[in-house]
Design a protein around this motif. Structure first.
Motif, PDB file in Angstrom:
ATOM      1  N   SER A   7      44.171 -38.410  79.587  1.00 50.84           N
ATOM      2  CA  SER A   7      44.705 -38.102  78.265  1.00 50.84           C
ATOM      3  C   SER A   7      45.650 -36.903  78.327  1.00 50.84           C
ATOM      4  CB  SER A   7      43.562 -37.821  77.299  1.00 50.84           C
ATOM      5  OG  SER A   7      44.058 -37.371  76.069  1.00 50.84           O
ATOM      6  N   ALA A   8      45.257 -35.874  79.033  1.00 51.44           N
ATOM      7  CA  ALA A   8      46.098 -34.677  79.132  1.00 51.44           C
ATOM      8  C   ALA A   8      47.388 -34.980  79.886  1.00 51.44           C
ATOM      9  CB  ALA A   8      45.332 -33.555  79.816  1.00 51.44           C
ATOM     10  N   PHE A  10      48.918 -37.873  80.139  1.00 52.75           N
ATOM     11  CA  PHE A  10      49.749 -38.686  79.253  1.00 52.75           C
ATOM     12  C   PHE A  10      50.408 -37.818  78.189  1.00 52.75           C
ATOM     13  CE2 PHE A  10      50.224 -40.903  75.215  1.00 52.75           C
ATOM     14  CZ  PHE A  10      51.126 -41.890  75.575  1.00 52.75           C
ATOM     15  N   ASN A  11      49.642 -36.942  77.569  1.00 54.94           N
ATOM     16  CA  ASN A  11      50.193 -36.092  76.510  1.00 54.94           C
ATOM     17  C   ASN A  11      51.315 -35.209  77.028  1.00 54.94           C
ATOM     18  OD1 ASN A  11      48.465 -37.141  74.597  1.00 54.94           O
ATOM     19  ND2 ASN A  11      46.952 -35.515  74.831  1.00 54.94           N
ATOM     20  N   VAL A  12      51.132 -34.610  78.186  1.00 55.81           N
ATOM     21  CA  VAL A  12      52.167 -33.739  78.740  1.00 55.81           C
ATOM     22  C   VAL A  12      53.420 -34.540  79.052  1.00 55.81           C
ATOM     23  CG1 VAL A  12      52.783 -32.349  80.754  1.00 55.81           C
ATOM     24  CG2 VAL A  12      50.595 -31.993  79.635  1.00 55.81           C
ATOM     25  N   PHE A  14      54.285 -37.573  77.955  1.00 56.11           N
ATOM     26  CA  PHE A  14      54.820 -38.219  76.760  1.00 56.11           C
ATOM     27  C   PHE A  14      55.614 -37.230  75.908  1.00 56.11           C
ATOM     28  CE2 PHE A  14      54.446 -39.688  72.338  1.00 56.11           C
ATOM     29  CZ  PHE A  14      55.019 -40.949  72.466  1.00 56.11           C
ATOM     30  N   VAL A  15      55.060 -36.042  75.705  1.00 55.87           N
ATOM     31  CA  VAL A  15      55.757 -35.036  74.891  1.00 55.87           C
ATOM     32  C   VAL A  15      57.080 -34.646  75.534  1.00 55.87           C
ATOM     33  CG1 VAL A  15      55.644 -32.636  74.095  1.00 55.87           C
ATOM     34  CG2 VAL A  15      53.681 -34.143  73.778  1.00 55.87           C
ATOM     35  N   ASP A  37      51.605 -24.133  83.506  1.00 58.96           N
ATOM     36  CA  ASP A  37      50.676 -25.058  82.880  1.00 58.96           C
ATOM     37  C   ASP A  37      49.792 -25.758  83.895  1.00 58.96           C
ATOM     38  OD1 ASP A  37      51.695 -24.265  80.482  1.00 58.96           O
ATOM     39  OD2 ASP A  37      52.829 -26.102  80.105  1.00 58.96           O
ATOM     40  N   TYR A  41      45.838 -25.748  83.948  1.00 57.46           N
ATOM     41  CA  TYR A  41      45.205 -27.061  83.878  1.00 57.46           C
ATOM     42  C   TYR A  41      44.233 -27.278  85.040  1.00 57.46           C
ATOM     43  CZ  TYR A  41      44.852 -32.072  83.042  1.00 57.46           C
ATOM     44  OH  TYR A  41      44.387 -33.322  82.799  1.00 57.46           O
TER      45      TYR A  41
END
Length: 123
Positions: A7-8, A10-12, A14-15, A37, A41
């Motif tokens: 999820s993390a 993908f979010n990074v 995708f954003v 980051d 992380y």
């Protein structure tokens, strides 16, 4: 943990991808935000894996994660000056490395010149 990591990631990605698509100008990304980051992380994932090794996450473990978040927000607040300081240190180390490499190369050149001169004299 796999869900959290996926999820993390993908979010990074995708954003960043959406920002690059909707920005009218070229989006320039540098190494510093990625390194910053990723360091946070990786540290948080290691802590999370250690904390999940027991049956449950204890209160003090959650406090450690909360303080890590507070530290991250603090780093983000001082991001500009931290980036300048970090890049200054890296530039100084790079310059020192180049100077040392140049001195060593000069020493090697002098040795090979003297050995060539020595062999020419003995010929």
């Amino acid at each position: 943990i796999g869900t959290i990591v996926g999820s993390a990631a993908f979010n990074v990605l995708f954003v960043i991808g959406v920002c690059a698509m909707v920005t009218p100008e070229l989006l320039v990304l540098t190494w510093f935000p990625l390194a910053r980051d990723c360091a946070f992380y990786i540290t948080s994932l290691v802590l999370l894996a250690v904390f999940f090794s027991g049956d449950e996450i204890e209160w003090y473990e959650s406090v450690v994660l909360l303080w890590m978040y507070v530290f991250y927000v603090t780093v983000m607040f001082f991001n500009g000056s931290l980036r300048q300081w970090t890049e200054g240190k890296i530039d100084a180390l790079t310059e020192r490395w180049r100077n040392n490499r140049g001195e060593r190369q000069s020493e090697v050149d002098r040795k090979s010149e003297s050995s060539m001169l020595g062999s020419m004299r003995h010929s």
